[in-house]
Design a protein around this motif. Structure first.
Motif, PDB file in Angstrom:
ATOM      1  N   GLY A 149       2.304  -6.230   3.060  1.00 31.31           N
ATOM      2  CA  GLY A 149       1.914  -5.430   4.217  1.00 31.31           C
ATOM      3  C   GLY A 149       1.988  -3.945   3.933  1.00 31.31           C
ATOM      4  N   LEU A 150       3.051  -3.515   3.261  1.00 32.42           N
ATOM      5  CA  LEU A 150       3.178  -2.103   2.905  1.00 32.42           C
ATOM      6  C   LEU A 150       2.086  -1.681   1.931  1.00 32.42           C
ATOM      7  CD1 LEU A 150       7.057  -2.022   2.502  1.00 32.42           C
ATOM      8  CD2 LEU A 150       5.745  -0.815   4.269  1.00 32.42           C
ATOM      9  N   ALA A 151       1.754  -2.562   0.980  1.00 26.38           N
ATOM     10  CA  ALA A 151       0.693  -2.258   0.020  1.00 26.38           C
ATOM     11  C   ALA A 151      -0.650  -2.090   0.715  1.00 26.38           C
ATOM     12  CB  ALA A 151       0.608  -3.354  -1.042  1.00 26.38           C
ATOM     13  N   LEU A 152      -0.880  -2.869   1.768  1.00 22.64           N
ATOM     14  CA  LEU A 152      -2.130  -2.769   2.523  1.00 22.64           C
ATOM     15  C   LEU A 152      -2.112  -1.576   3.472  1.00 22.64           C
ATOM     16  CD1 LEU A 152      -2.617  -6.556   3.305  1.00 22.64           C
ATOM     17  CD2 LEU A 152      -4.089  -5.152   1.854  1.00 22.64           C
ATOM     18  N   LEU A 153      -0.994  -1.401   4.164  1.00 24.69           N
ATOM     19  CA  LEU A 153      -0.898  -0.327   5.145  1.00 24.69           C
ATOM     20  C   LEU A 153      -1.007   1.037   4.471  1.00 24.69           C
ATOM     21  CD1 LEU A 153      -0.550  -0.277   8.222  1.00 24.69           C
ATOM     22  CD2 LEU A 153       1.903  -0.001   7.871  1.00 24.69           C
ATOM     23  N   ALA A 154      -0.560   1.135   3.240  1.00 23.44           N
ATOM     24  CA  ALA A 154      -0.623   2.409   2.516  1.00 23.44           C
ATOM     25  C   ALA A 154      -2.052   2.885   2.320  1.00 23.44           C
ATOM     26  CB  ALA A 154       0.070   2.272   1.163  1.00 23.44           C
ATOM     27  N   LEU A 186       7.881   4.638   2.119  1.00 25.02           N
ATOM     28  CA  LEU A 186       7.472   3.481   1.324  1.00 25.02           C
ATOM     29  C   LEU A 186       5.961   3.487   1.082  1.00 25.02           C
ATOM     30  CD1 LEU A 186       9.664   0.694   2.977  1.00 25.02           C
ATOM     31  CD2 LEU A 186       9.966   1.712   0.717  1.00 25.02           C
ATOM     32  N   LEU A 187       5.199   3.875   2.083  1.00 30.85           N
ATOM     33  CA  LEU A 187       3.740   3.927   1.927  1.00 30.85           C
ATOM     34  C   LEU A 187       3.350   4.977   0.890  1.00 30.85           C
ATOM     35  CD1 LEU A 187       2.548   3.650   5.652  1.00 30.85           C
ATOM     36  CD2 LEU A 187       2.947   1.836   3.990  1.00 30.85           C
ATOM     37  N   ALA A 188       4.056   6.091   0.878  1.00 30.62           N
ATOM     38  CA  ALA A 188       3.782   7.124  -0.132  1.00 30.62           C
ATOM     39  C   ALA A 188       4.089   6.612  -1.535  1.00 30.62           C
ATOM     40  CB  ALA A 188       4.597   8.378   0.175  1.00 30.62           C
ATOM     41  N   GLN A 189       5.128   5.781  -1.656  1.00 30.74           N
ATOM     42  CA  GLN A 189       5.467   5.213  -2.957  1.00 30.74           C
ATOM     43  C   GLN A 189       4.351   4.292  -3.449  1.00 30.74           C
ATOM     44  OE1 GLN A 189       9.287   3.311  -2.666  1.00 30.74           O
ATOM     45  NE2 GLN A 189      10.357   5.211  -2.120  1.00 30.74           N
ATOM     46  N   VAL A 190       3.762   3.518  -2.549  1.00 34.11           N
ATOM     47  CA  VAL A 190       2.650   2.644  -2.934  1.00 34.11           C
ATOM     48  C   VAL A 190       1.501   3.483  -3.476  1.00 34.11           C
ATOM     49  CG1 VAL A 190       0.969   0.954  -2.152  1.00 34.11           C
ATOM     50  CG2 VAL A 190       3.268   0.934  -1.192  1.00 34.11           C
ATOM     51  N   ARG A 191       1.144   4.529  -2.745  1.00 36.49           N
ATOM     52  CA  ARG A 191       0.019   5.366  -3.166  1.00 36.49           C
ATOM     53  C   ARG A 191       0.321   6.105  -4.468  1.00 36.49           C
ATOM     54  NH1 ARG A 191      -0.294   6.012   2.656  1.00 36.49           N
ATOM     55  NH2 ARG A 191       1.178   7.758   2.546  1.00 36.49           N
TER      56      ARG A 191
END
Length: 260
Positions: A149-154, A186-191
């Motif tokens: 979910g975090l990978a997608l939301l990012a 966390l979203l910034a980390q994915v990006r």
């Protein structure tokens, strides 16, 4: 104790049929007429009529005990969805390789088209010795608390992300990140790094390593993860394998046969 998620009554036959089907959940796969009426807020007479029609068409099955469950007809229809067919076909060789390497749970998920705050799991591979997880094919979970979910939301529309973060975020364990700024981190980390570690957010015994999947060089359309025991595991061990599988699926989705 679980609570019943009561949905608002909507007008129109189609909306009511969807409400009836939506009353079934992984924790309540079998329901009686009264249960369905309570969960949907629909009159019992309306539920009786709709359930009868759905059962006649194979969308619901009625057991000997009078309770209903989702029928195979819905599975047949759902298998025609692009996320269930083209994506799964392209992803399966890479999911199988990742599962063979890790011997842990491997999952593939897509965003809920109607709600970017939720993800739908379209495939899951597991083994007898893998850590127990709550997901299954076709189930859904909030995006903020899961690796996929975090990978997608990012990579979702920023306005959609802010709408998701503006509403109450469900807490599953003491480790669930429910603070909007914490989720944004966390979203910034994915990006920035191309992967994310979701540590004990859904269950205290497990963590996941997830990476986004693109349609070739295009937008992010899915995410995959490996779910491993939280104790005694260095999640960074699995990052290269997860990212490699995600890149492999992305390349496969760019192939002409995947777009046909």
């Amino acid at each position: 104790m679980s609570t019943v998620r009561r949905r608002p009554v909507r007008s129109g036959v189609t909306a009511r049929v969807l409400d009836v089907l939506g009353a079934f959940t992984p924790s309540a796969p079998e329901l009686g007429l009264t249960d369905i009426a309570t969960r949907t807020g629909l009159p019992l007479t309306t539920v009786h009529r709709l359930v009868g029609e759905l059962a006649a068409g194979g969308a619901l099955d009625r057991g000997d005990d009078g309770r209903y469950r989702i029928g195979l007809r819905l599975w047949e229809i759902a298998s025609l969805a692009p996320a269930s067919r083209g994506l799964r076909e392209a992803a399966m060789p890479f999911l199988e390789d990742l599962h063979e390497v890790t011997r842990h749970n491997v999952q593939l998920a897509v965003p809920d088209a109607a709600d970017p705050g939720e993800v739908v799991y379209v495939e899951r591979l597991s083994s007898r010795d893998a850590v127990s997880i709550v997901t299954r094919t076709g189930s859904r979970l909030p995006a903020h608390a899961t690796g996929v979910g975090l990978a997608l939301l990012a990579h979702a529309d920023p306005d959609d992300v802010e709408r998701v973060l503006a509403r109450p975020l469900r807490r599953f364990t003491p480790h669930t990140v429910c603070d909007p700024d914490g989720v944004r981190t966390l979203l910034a980390q994915v990006r920035g790094y191309g992967f994310v570690i979701s540590d004990r957010q859904i269950e205290p015994v497990s963590l996941s390593v997830a990476a986004p999947v693109r349609a070739g060089d295009g937008p992010v359309v899915a995410a995959l993860s490996v779910v491993v025991p939280a104790d005694g595991t260095n999640p960074h061990t699995w990052v290269p394998a997860v990212r490699a599988a995600a890149r492999g699926i992305s390349r496969a989705l760019a192939a002409p046969e995947s777009r046909s």
